[in-house]
Design a protein around this motif. Structure first.
Motif, short mmCIF file in Angstrom:
data_model
loop_
_atom_site.label_atom_id
_atom_site.label_comp_id
_atom_site.label_asym_id
_atom_site.label_seq_id
_atom_site.Cartn_x
_atom_site.Cartn_y
_atom_site.Cartn_z
N PRO A 241 -5.78 -0.86 -1.63
CA PRO A 241 -4.32 -0.69 -1.63
C PRO A 241 -3.59 -1.86 -0.97
N GLY A 242 -2.59 -2.38 -1.67
CA GLY A 242 -1.79 -3.47 -1.13
C GLY A 242 -2.36 -4.86 -1.35
N VAL A 260 -4.01 6.82 -0.84
CA VAL A 260 -3.44 5.98 0.21
C VAL A 260 -2.74 6.83 1.25
N GLY A 264 0.95 3.11 2.88
CA GLY A 264 0.39 2.27 1.82
C GLY A 264 -0.98 1.74 2.10
N LEU A 300 2.02 9.24 -6.31
CA LEU A 300 2.72 7.95 -6.33
C LEU A 300 3.49 7.74 -7.62
N TRP A 504 -0.27 -6.38 1.39
CA TRP A 504 0.90 -5.66 1.84
C TRP A 504 0.85 -5.44 3.35
N TYR A 574 2.87 2.19 -7.08
CA TYR A 574 2.47 2.02 -5.68
C TYR A 574 3.39 1.04 -4.96
N TRP A 575 3.85 0.00 -5.67
CA TRP A 575 4.58 -1.07 -5.02
C TRP A 575 6.08 -0.80 -4.89
N PRO A 578 6.89 -0.32 -0.98
CA PRO A 578 6.71 -1.59 -0.27
C PRO A 578 7.75 -2.65 -0.61
#
Length: 666
Positions: A241-242, A260, A264, A300, A504, A574-575, A578
């Motif tokens: 993740p990230g 996650v 994140g 997510l 991330w 997911y992003w 962030p």
């Protein structure tokens, strides 16, 4: 700002120059007077009329007020009029001065001693117990690229005429195994029969799920830093993740292959146990484990099919890492002194979907060795940990089963594109020694160098095969993918990316660290403490850190995200959070930047304060005086340089966005 800087510091510079000039004049007159007295007191000694370099030294008849020879002249003339000095320069044993810049000479042997100390320090850092005190970096630096001489015509009469007519080898050539063992050590392949069926099934199902979810996209990249081009293959990135992967000027944002936390990060390995009592697999409502709230991929925003496929990739990645470590232990470690090899703890995979040459009629030909059409040209995987291994799973499917991918351009015989000899061309991986690329480009296999280039390899692989690029192979070799003529190819390239600036977690923690520090400019009490040298230095350090973070956020994250389009953003749920947090951080930094600009403007306006009885004017004058005390010339320079840097980078991005290639991409 440049005008304000000149207004602020021009008068100060003039005063400093005037003071320096007065000081120099006073020093010169006193030095001349002292020299005259010295010449007068030493005039009767010696009687030698030595002529020394550029200055004339008269020993016994020195006159008061005569201009004293310079230090340089006295060194060249051995002292001139000091008492019989000759015309040669001084050659004393101390050797303390240099004629050119009047600086101390380094004693003989000091440089060698310093170099030895650095080597000993490096050996202590590397550790004496592993690989004879050598590190992975020293292995890479000291190793020479592999080369092998192909057999002469007299000793290879059993070889087929086709192997002599081309500068690369195939598995059916007699020299193939010898060439692999001597020049391509680190390349190993496994037939489908050696790969567990459950691993093959997991990969194939994951590929189809990712394709059905639309996660495969074309990329607009800039090879060699030149004009933008669209990749010949579609691809997607999955990993921790990230994680991200940057190549050819583009940052790819990964899909997580596990559940996650709310921040994140990767969920704890046993986080799934927390939800066993609440329904097992459905974790949309979010469970907790070790104090962390767990968010599933479906929560997510991924579809159930995509979420299942990504989780499969994560599971099979762990199995593939174990298989790679066994390959390293059995085949690589025995040949490496000390057994010091790189990592195989894969943290991301680049998954490619490649259409055959019967569909992609614009594929470029491989010109150095004449191997045919390429879906992926010659390259080394970049951004990886040194000496880390790479594992690639390779799967083929018919175009009908996959549902196609473009308009087929059939030839007269119908359906499948044929080679010049009439047969179907299989998918192959091509390998070459890195240093041979330039030689092949200059003269191919027929160049007249003393050491002949190592033959390249063309290795066809059946569907379901695995191959590995172990240890230092990626440092010394390049590889390419040669297109097949009829079937669709999927490949999952597992690698160990460098951790640090491309994640991330890194950029999140950096934003938190910079913004957590109290802004000195926004606090009058703190700003008042910046009136001395230490305070001004602290202020410059804080502003520089904020400016650098602004540049990194804008050009390495926000613009890299937005340039890939709305479809890309929609496919990477997911992003979403962030990127929102990064944009919020950027806005806060921008507000602090504006405060800094106002501080610099007030500091320049206080250079010539105007008298006034108004209380507001008095308060303004006080604020200007405070700003003038805190704003140093270095603070102006840091601000101006950062603004100029961002303006130049923005111009390049504006030019990039005008490229017509984006009209053909969603």
């Amino acid at each position: 700002l440049k005008a304000k800087k000149e207004e602020r510091f021009a008068k100060k510079r003039k005063l400093a120059v005037s003071a320096t000039a007065r000081s120099s004049s006073s020093s010169s007159s006193s030095s001349a007077h002292a020299a005259a007295e010295e010449d007068a007191s030493s005039g009767g000694g010696g009687g030698g009329g030595g002529r020394g370099g550029d200055g004339e030294g008269e020993g016994g008849n020195a006159r008061v007020g005569r201009r004293r020879p310079t230090k340089k002249a006295r060194r060249r003339g051995g002292g001139g009029g000091g008492g019989g000095g000759g015309g040669k320069p001084s050659t004393g044993t101390d050797g303390a001065r240099d004629d050119k810049n009047d600086s101390p000479r380094r004693p003989v042997g000091e440089k060698a001693r310093q170099q030895l100390q650095r080597q000993q320090q490096q050996q202590r850092q590397d550790g004496p117990g592993v690989n004879g005190g050598r590190s992975l970096a020293s292995r890479l630096k000291n190793a020479s690229p592999p080369r092998v001489e192909t057999k002469s015509s007299s000793s290879s009469s059993s070889s087929s005429s086709s192997s002599h007519s081309r500068p690369y080898l195939r598995p059916d050539d007699p020299d193939f195994d010898e060439c692999v063992s001597s020049c391509y050590r680190g390349f190993y392949s496994e037939d489908p029969s050696a790969v567990p069926p459950e691993m093959r099934d997991s990969f194939d199902e994951a590929f189809r799920g990712l394709h059905d979810g639309g996660l495969f996209l074309y990329d607009a990249v800039r090879p060699g830093g030149k004009r933008l081009t669209r990749t010949s293959v579609t691809r997607t990135l999955a990993g921790e993740p990230g994680s991200t992967y940057r190549y050819l000027g583009l940052r790819l944002f990964s899909h997580p292959w596990c559940d996650v936390t709310e921040d994140g990060d990767r969920a704890p390995d046993d986080a799934a146990d927390a939800d066993d009592d609440d329904g097992g697999d459905n974790k949309d409502d979010g469970g907790t484990r070790e104090g962390h709230k767990i968010v599933s991929l479906t929560a997510l925003g991924y579809s159930p099919s995509c979420a299942s496929s990504l989780l499969r990739i994560g599971e099979v990645n762990a199995s593939l890492a174990d298989r790679t470590r066994r390959v390293l232990d059995e085949r690589v470690v025995p040949d490496v002194p000390g057994g010091l090899v790189g990592s195989a703890q894969y943290n991301l995979t680049l998954i490619n979907r490649m259409e055959p040459s019967s569909v992609k009629r614009d594929l470029k030909r491989e010109t150095m060795f004449g191997m045919g059409r390429t879906s992926v040209g010659w390259h080394k995987d970049s951004g990886l940990q040194d000496f880390s291994s790479i594992a690639v799973y390779h799967s083929l499917e018919s175009m009908d089963r996959d549902g196609g991918g473009g308009d087929e351009d059939e030839d007269d015989e119908g359906g499948t594109r044929r080679t010049e000899k009439g047969g179907e061309e299989p998918w192959r991986v091509a390998l070459r020694v890195e240093t041979d690329g330039a030689a092949a480009g200059a003269g191919g296999a027929g160049n007249n160098s003393d050491v002949p280039p190592t033959p390249a390899l063309s290795v066809p692989l059946p569907s379901g095969a695995l191959y590995y690029l172990c240890d230092d192979f990626n440092h010394r070799h390049e590889h390419a993918v040669l297109s097949g003529s009829s079937q669709l190819r999927y490949s999952s390239t597992h690698r160990v990316a460098r951790e640090g600036q491309g994640t991330w977690r890194y950029i999140r923690d950096r934003c938190s660290s910079v913004l957590a520090a109290e802004c000195l400019i926004g606090n009058a009490a703190e700003l008042a403490r910046c009136g001395n040298a230490a305070g001004r230095k602290r202020l410059v350090k804080q502003v520089r850190s904020q400016r650098r973070l602004m540049t990194e956020l804008e050009f390495e994250w926000i613009r890299q995200w937005r340039v890939q389009g709305d479809k890309h953003a929609a496919l990477h749920p997911y992003w979403h959070r962030p990127m929102e947090r990064l944009i919020e951080s950027y806005r806060e930094l921008e507000r602090r930047s504006q405060s800094c600009m106002r501080l610099l403007e007030r500091s320049s306006s206080s250079a010539e304060p105007k008298p006034s009885d108004d209380s507001s004017s008095s308060a303004s004058a006080s604020a200007s005086a405070l700003a003038a005390a805190a704003a140093s010339e270095e603070l102006f320079d840091v601000t101006i340089e950062s603004l100029e840097e961002r303006a130049a980078l923005r111009s390049k991005w504006i030019e990039r966005l005008r490229d017509p290639i984006f009209r053909s991409m969603p």
